[in-house]
Design an enzyme around this catalytic site. Structure first.
Site, PDB file in Angstrom:
ATOM      1  N   CYS A 128      16.192 -19.118-122.316  1.00  0.00           N
ATOM      2  CA  CYS A 128      17.661 -19.170-121.922  1.00  0.00           C
ATOM      3  C   CYS A 128      18.259 -19.769-123.389  1.00  0.00           C
ATOM      4  O   CYS A 128      17.945 -20.524-123.884  1.00  0.00           O
ATOM      5  CB  CYS A 128      17.998 -20.195-120.962  1.00  0.00           C
ATOM      6  SG  CYS A 128      19.574 -20.723-120.828  1.00  0.00           S
ATOM      7  N   HIS A 147      28.063 -22.801-117.309  1.00  0.00           N
ATOM      8  CA  HIS A 147      28.718 -23.232-118.335  1.00  0.00           C
ATOM      9  C   HIS A 147      30.282 -23.362-117.700  1.00  0.00           C
ATOM     10  O   HIS A 147      30.843 -22.526-117.379  1.00  0.00           O
ATOM     11  CB  HIS A 147      28.714 -22.578-119.800  1.00  0.00           C
ATOM     12  CG  HIS A 147      28.976 -21.082-119.594  1.00  0.00           C
ATOM     13  ND1 HIS A 147      27.923 -20.234-119.118  1.00  0.00           N
ATOM     14  CD2 HIS A 147      29.681 -19.961-119.806  1.00  0.00           C
ATOM     15  CE1 HIS A 147      27.953 -19.083-119.028  1.00  0.00           C
ATOM     16  NE2 HIS A 147      29.512 -18.863-119.525  1.00  0.00           N
TER      17      HIS A 147
HETATM   18  P1  AMP Z   1      30.304 -16.216-120.057  1.00  0.00           P
HETATM   19  O1  AMP Z   1      31.043 -14.726-120.231  1.00  0.00           O
HETATM   20  O2  AMP Z   1      31.124 -17.094-118.939  1.00  0.00           O
HETATM   21  O3  AMP Z   1      28.915 -16.020-119.668  1.00  0.00           O
HETATM   22  O4  AMP Z   1      30.608 -16.764-121.256  1.00  0.00           O
HETATM   23  C1  AMP Z   1      29.639 -16.849-122.251  1.00  0.00           C
HETATM   24  C2  AMP Z   1      30.304 -17.517-123.503  1.00  0.00           C
HETATM   25  O5  AMP Z   1      29.329 -17.891-124.409  1.00  0.00           O
HETATM   26  C3  AMP Z   1      30.977 -16.488-124.042  1.00  0.00           C
HETATM   27  O6  AMP Z   1      32.434 -17.054-124.403  1.00  0.00           O
HETATM   28  C4  AMP Z   1      30.534 -16.235-125.441  1.00  0.00           C
HETATM   29  O7  AMP Z   1      31.375 -16.137-126.680  1.00  0.00           O
HETATM   30  C5  AMP Z   1      29.792 -17.615-125.731  1.00  0.00           C
HETATM   31  N1  AMP Z   1      28.572 -17.491-126.420  1.00  0.00           N
HETATM   32  C6  AMP Z   1      27.458 -16.650-126.448  1.00  0.00           C
HETATM   33  N2  AMP Z   1      26.521 -17.081-127.525  1.00  0.00           N
HETATM   34  C7  AMP Z   1      27.057 -18.340-128.066  1.00  0.00           C
HETATM   35  C8  AMP Z   1      26.530 -19.110-129.100  1.00  0.00           C
HETATM   36  N3  AMP Z   1      25.338 -18.594-129.589  1.00  0.00           N
HETATM   37  N4  AMP Z   1      27.136 -19.919-129.401  1.00  0.00           N
HETATM   38  C9  AMP Z   1      28.416 -20.269-128.691  1.00  0.00           C
HETATM   39  N5  AMP Z   1      28.758 -19.683-127.869  1.00  0.00           N
HETATM   40  C10 AMP Z   1      28.258 -18.543-127.351  1.00  0.00           C
HETATM   41 ZN    ZN Z   2      19.169 -22.439-119.481  1.00  0.00          ZN
END
Ligand code: AMP
Ligand code: ZN
Length: 113
Positions: A4, A98
């Site tokens: 994950c 998150h």
């Molecule tokens: P969700 O669409 O609610 O699953 O949000 C996932 C979020 O994670 C998105 O806003 C992405 O821009 C963010 N995200 C994905 N990979 C990373 C990463 N390595 N570091 C920081 N944010 C990330």
């Molecule tokens: Zn996790």
């Protein structure tokens, strides 16, 4: 969870811009912000989504809200938005719960100019 992404961020196996962490939570900047100020708050515990929260997670989820309040205050945000995406149809891409914290300005003072 071995593979994950957000568990790896919590374990610091993947680098991220962490702004706050304690024994239960890690807060870091979203890599692809949808607002001028955009943080993600995650519990270290792997929970798939809001739809997978259990009775035993009640205190943890309350503490997540208090952590959001604390981080927002520490950044002196005058106002902000909190949201969860839940499930693919709800826009969830990363399957580790998150909380998005967004604000229009990075350091609003709340004072009028
Ligand atoms: P969700 O669409 O609610 O699953 O949000 C996932 C979020 O994670 C998105 O806003 C992405 O821009 C963010 N995200 C994905 N990979 C990373 C990463 N390595 N570091 C920081 N944010 C990330
Ligand atoms: Zn996790």
């Amino acid at each position: 969870m071995e593979n994950c992404l957000f568990c790896k961020i919590a374990r610091k196996e993947v680098s991220s811009d962490i702004v706050f962490e304690d024994e239960n939570f890690v807060v870091f900047r979203d890599i692809n912000p949808i607002a001028p100020f955009h943080l993600l708050l995650i519990p270290r515990k792997h929970i798939h989504s809001i739809d997978h929260v259990k009775e035993e997670d009640k205190i943890l989820m309350g503490d997540l809200i208090l952590t959001a309040q604390k981080v927002a205050r520490s950044h002196k945000l005058a106002g902000y938005k909190l949201h969860f995406n839940v499930g693919r149809q709800g826009g969830q891409v990363i399957d580790h719960i998150h909380l998005h914290l967004t604000a229009d300005l990075p350091a609003q003072t709340g004072r009028k100019p």
